[in-house]
Design a protein around this motif. Sequence first.
Motif, short mmCIF file in Angstrom:
data_model
loop_
_atom_site.label_atom_id
_atom_site.label_comp_id
_atom_site.label_asym_id
_atom_site.label_seq_id
_atom_site.Cartn_x
_atom_site.Cartn_y
_atom_site.Cartn_z
N ILE A 98 0.86 -1.03 0.01
CA ILE A 98 -0.01 0.08 -0.02
C ILE A 98 0.98 1.22 -0.11
N ALA A 99 1.95 1.35 0.93
CA ALA A 99 2.90 2.17 1.09
C ALA A 99 3.56 2.75 -0.25
N ILE A 100 4.06 1.73 -1.13
CA ILE A 100 4.72 2.01 -2.61
C ILE A 100 3.71 2.21 -3.27
N ALA A 101 2.62 1.82 -3.42
CA ALA A 101 1.47 2.14 -4.49
C ALA A 101 1.01 3.65 -4.16
N THR A 102 0.70 3.88 -2.77
CA THR A 102 0.15 5.39 -2.56
C THR A 102 1.21 6.41 -3.12
N PHE A 103 2.66 5.91 -2.80
CA PHE A 103 3.53 6.92 -3.18
C PHE A 103 3.78 7.07 -4.76
N ARG A 104 3.79 5.90 -5.54
CA ARG A 104 3.99 6.26 -6.91
C ARG A 104 2.81 6.65 -7.58
N VAL A 105 1.73 6.39 -7.02
CA VAL A 105 0.33 7.19 -7.75
C VAL A 105 0.42 8.52 -7.33
N GLY A 106 0.83 8.76 -6.00
CA GLY A 106 0.81 10.25 -5.73
C GLY A 106 1.71 11.13 -6.54
N GLU A 107 2.96 10.21 -7.04
CA GLU A 107 4.06 11.18 -7.72
C GLU A 107 3.56 11.24 -8.96
N GLY A 108 2.66 10.35 -9.64
CA GLY A 108 1.97 10.61 -10.79
C GLY A 108 0.92 11.65 -10.91
N VAL A 109 0.10 11.68 -9.72
CA VAL A 109 -0.77 12.73 -9.60
C VAL A 109 -0.20 14.23 -9.51
N LEU A 110 0.66 14.17 -8.69
CA LEU A 110 1.50 15.62 -8.83
C LEU A 110 2.47 15.78 -9.56
N GLY A 111 2.78 14.90 -10.26
CA GLY A 111 3.66 15.43 -11.50
C GLY A 111 5.24 15.25 -11.06
N ILE A 112 5.45 14.40 -9.66
CA ILE A 112 6.74 14.63 -9.20
C ILE A 112 7.36 13.33 -9.74
N ARG A 113 8.70 13.07 -10.00
CA ARG A 113 9.32 11.87 -10.33
C ARG A 113 10.75 12.02 -9.36
N SER A 114 10.71 11.19 -8.74
CA SER A 114 12.04 11.06 -7.88
C SER A 114 13.22 10.74 -8.81
N ALA A 115 14.54 11.10 -8.42
CA ALA A 115 15.89 10.80 -9.13
C ALA A 115 15.99 9.33 -9.37
N GLU A 116 15.68 8.51 -8.29
CA GLU A 116 15.68 7.20 -8.43
C GLU A 116 14.65 6.31 -7.48
N ALA A 117 14.39 5.23 -7.79
CA ALA A 117 13.30 4.34 -7.27
C ALA A 117 13.52 3.98 -5.82
#
Length: 196
Positions: A98-117
């Motif tokens: 759940i934590a990874i899924a919400t983090f990844r979806v949140g990055e997509g919604v906000l248009g943020i992309r972390s430098a590394e996975a």
Amino acid sequence: MLFRRRKKASWPDRVREFFWPRKGFTRPARYLAKRILRLSASPHAVAAGVAAGTFSAFTPLLGFHVILALALAYLMAGNLLAAALATTVANPVTIPLIAIATFRVGEGVLGIRSAEAVSASELFHMLEHLELSELWQPVLKPMLAGAGLLGVSAAMLSYGVTRFAVRSFKARRHARLVERAGLAQAPILSSGDKTL
């Protein structure tokens, strides 16, 4: 003791049963589902409680899931016990997913992309060791945005499934009780079908 084993379990048997229970891993989930279905509240109240608990399980507010679920269930006229029980969607097995899924979806919604996975262990390490002000932008903001989207979707799905399940469970239970009592269901007369 009343429920003691006749033959004491050996050490290897206890280790095996710890990792692979005799009754299986699905038994707790089946018990929880039956407990929710047997609540005496209306189908809407039970389903609203389950939806509130499911939504709160997707939030990154670890330790506050039950409090949030109870507050949401109260606002939606949901069953409080169903809300508390449904927070078990977030358990030690599912929390990393759940934590990874919400983090990844949140990055997509906000248009943020972390430098590394970021892995689940790194995410929990940051949650454990960083201050709240340091956590907000890189971690909590994306997780809350993702939890909003995924949590609402999961809550809507769980509401529909639970309401249908509770209604059909109660209808089957009522039919069994009527059949056991030997009563024939009287046909329901409409206002125009009155007999003299």
